[in-house]
Design an enzyme around this catalytic site. Structure first.
Site, PDB file in Angstrom:
ATOM      1  N   THR A 256       9.437   7.199  -6.034  1.00 10.11           N
ATOM      2  CA  THR A 256       8.325   7.706  -6.855  1.00 10.11           C
ATOM      3  C   THR A 256       8.639   9.116  -7.333  1.00 10.11           C
ATOM      4  O   THR A 256       9.408   9.825  -6.701  1.00 10.11           O
ATOM      5  CB  THR A 256       7.064   7.714  -5.972  1.00 10.11           C
ATOM      6  OG1 THR A 256       6.655   6.369  -5.790  1.00 10.11           O
ATOM      7  CG2 THR A 256       5.926   8.526  -6.549  1.00 10.11           C
ATOM      8  N   ARG A 284      -1.672  -4.737  -6.295  1.00  9.78           N
ATOM      9  CA  ARG A 284      -1.655  -3.739  -5.214  1.00  9.78           C
ATOM     10  C   ARG A 284      -1.614  -2.330  -5.821  1.00  9.78           C
ATOM     11  O   ARG A 284      -0.854  -2.043  -6.733  1.00  9.78           O
ATOM     12  CB  ARG A 284      -0.430  -3.961  -4.317  1.00  9.78           C
ATOM     13  CG  ARG A 284      -0.258  -2.930  -3.187  1.00  9.78           C
ATOM     14  CD  ARG A 284       0.662  -1.800  -3.558  1.00  9.78           C
ATOM     15  NE  ARG A 284       0.968  -0.926  -2.426  1.00  9.78           N
ATOM     16  CZ  ARG A 284       1.663   0.197  -2.527  1.00  9.78           C
ATOM     17  NH1 ARG A 284       2.122   0.589  -3.691  1.00  9.78           N
ATOM     18  NH2 ARG A 284       1.900   0.939  -1.470  1.00  9.78           N
ATOM     19  N   VAL A 285      -2.435  -1.464  -5.291  1.00 10.28           N
ATOM     20  CA  VAL A 285      -2.423  -0.074  -5.739  1.00 10.28           C
ATOM     21  C   VAL A 285      -2.070   0.800  -4.548  1.00 10.28           C
ATOM     22  O   VAL A 285      -2.646   0.662  -3.467  1.00 10.28           O
ATOM     23  CB  VAL A 285      -3.799   0.339  -6.313  1.00 10.28           C
ATOM     24  CG1 VAL A 285      -3.811   1.815  -6.672  1.00 10.28           C
ATOM     25  CG2 VAL A 285      -4.132  -0.500  -7.544  1.00 10.28           C
ATOM     26  N   ASP A 287      -0.827   4.871  -3.068  1.00 10.10           N
ATOM     27  CA  ASP A 287      -1.482   6.179  -2.972  1.00 10.10           C
ATOM     28  C   ASP A 287      -1.306   7.036  -4.225  1.00 10.10           C
ATOM     29  O   ASP A 287      -2.111   7.928  -4.485  1.00 10.10           O
ATOM     30  CB  ASP A 287      -0.907   6.956  -1.788  1.00 10.10           C
ATOM     31  CG  ASP A 287       0.598   7.182  -1.948  1.00 10.10           C
ATOM     32  OD1 ASP A 287       1.323   6.196  -2.217  1.00 10.10           O
ATOM     33  OD2 ASP A 287       1.050   8.335  -1.827  1.00 10.10           O
ATOM     34  N   GLY A 310       2.657   3.996   0.736  1.00  9.11           N
ATOM     35  CA  GLY A 310       1.357   4.361   0.200  1.00  9.11           C
ATOM     36  C   GLY A 310       0.157   4.006   1.049  1.00  9.11           C
ATOM     37  O   GLY A 310      -0.829   4.745   1.086  1.00  9.11           O
TER      38      GLY A 310
END
Ligand code: ASP
Length: 390
Positions: A256, A284-285, A287, A310
């Site tokens: 990331t 899916r999400v 952090d 996350g």
């Protein structure tokens, strides 16, 4: 706000959701036939190819996670960036390392140019540095995003301003070339903080942001990664190794990107952008787009951007926790960040790290993983890029 344009909304639907009712892999097969985009400098000869990526996940033992811990705060920093937690040092190749360092260096320069512009703000610097990294295939954001289990790229991003506490975020977008700019548009041009999926894509389209075919996000490296995951799933699950009370788990690379900045007016900003985690379930999400988890900025404390697993960063409200420790307990930025990353998260088994910058320019970058790609610029324009301990 641009007026509603129904035909463009239909276009967004066609691009992102052509196979809504059917399995998603045909989309991926179509994408796989396309050549990867060749527009970013990193594509010229140093993009990650499969032989640069370990095909077998390495094993890491939680209690012995090596830490970048010992790094103290760096003073006089105006811009800090990260490119996620990366591959173990013994898998790194000179050519890939050079390319990653070059892109981090360039992102710092791009961000610094914004800070040196008399009208440039910390938000501008954060957005510009992250956009550059999003356009690189070397990081898990934008162009280099990982694939979901279903073989798509779903991108998340967020941005926050420390002075006003304004924030914006997008999640699960598939056709927005630079999700960090979409996050900023949500902050500045909507009355909301977070938009997701189709709503975010339609909003970004109306806001005039660059829209791409989902196939733009296809890269050979990430495609091979997801194929490896699919193959692993087709095989019997590997036996969980246990020894001396330690649970051995596969190490992951996240990649990331994020940035924190302090402008001449003394205002902090933070931003984070990601493709999430390889093989994540669609929808899916993580952090990264969650304000307080992956991103936070408060002029009275610090600006934080996180990278790592996350789910842990959400549950431990990592970015806000660091700011809260500073604000309510009077801890310095390096002590607060270390407390959360090296103690709380590590004890819970949450792998990852953060970059954190306070309003005086003190910069911390703790990580409980072997590597975290990172860099910073000091007030006098000196830059430093680090992947491991150096
Ligand atoms: N934190 C990101 C997520 O869980 C992944 C990463 O940092 O690379 O979605």
């Amino acid at each position: 706000m641009v007026a509603t344009q129904p035909f463009r909304i239909a276009w967004v639907d066609r691009l992102a959701y052509p196979d809504r009712q059917t399995p998603n892999r045909p989309l991926v097969e179509r994408a796989a036939r396309l050549q990867p985009d060749r527009t970013h400098p990193s594509d010229e000869g140093a993009s990650m190819s499969n032989n640069l990526i370990p095909s077998i996940a390495l094993l890491a033992v939680f209690p012995t996670l090596s830490a970048g811990a010992a790094e103290g705060p760096v003073a006089q920093v105006v811009l800090g960036i990260h490119g996620g937690t990366g591959m173990p040092k013994h898998d790194m190749t000179p050519i890939l390392e050079k390319a990653i360092r070059a892109d981090l260096q360039r992102a710092l320069e791009v961000g610094l140019a914004q800070l040196r512009n008399p009208r440039g703000t910390s938000l501008d610097a954060v957005e510009a540095a992250i956009r550059f990294l999003e356009d690189s295939p070397l990081f898990n954001s934008g162009k280099g995003a990982v694939f979901t289990h279903e073989g798509r790229n779903e991108l998340d991003a967020s941005i926050m301003e420390g002075k006003t506490k304004r924030a914006g975020a997008v999640a699960s977008v598939m056709i927005v070339k630079n999700p960090i700019s979409a996050a900023r548009a949500v902050m500045e041009k909507s009355k909301h903080v977070m938009l997701i999926g189709r709503g975010a894509e339609v909003f970004a389209t109306k806001a005039g942001l660059e829209i791409v075919d989902p196939a733009y996000f296809w890269t050979e490296t990430r495609w091979k990664e997801i194929q490896d995951e699919w193959k692993k799933e087709a095989q019997p699950a590997p036996q969980e190794k246990r020894g001396a009370g330690h649970i051995v788990v596969p190490a992951r690379q996240w990649g990331t990107v994020g940035a924190v900045a302090l402008d001449q007016a003394g205002n902090l900003a933070a931003g984070t952008s990601t493709g999430g985690m390889t093989n994540k379930q669609f929808g899916r999400v993580g952090d990264s787009p969650i304000i307080g988890a992956g991103t936070y900025a408060d002029n009275e404390a610090c600006a934080v951007s996180a990278t790592g697993h996350g789910e842990y960063f959400i549950r431990y409200a990592v970015a806000h926790d660091i700011a809260a420790l500073m604000k309510y307990k009077g801890l310095s930025v390096d002590v607060a960040a270390a407390e959360v990353v090296e103690h709380k998260l590590k004890a819970a088994g949450g792998e990852g790290g953060v970059i954190a910058l306070d309003a005086k320019g003190n910069f911390a970058m703790p990580h409980n993983t072997e590597s975290m790609y990172r860099g910073y610029v000091t007030r006098d324009g000196k830059t430093k890029v680090l992947l491991y301990a150096d």
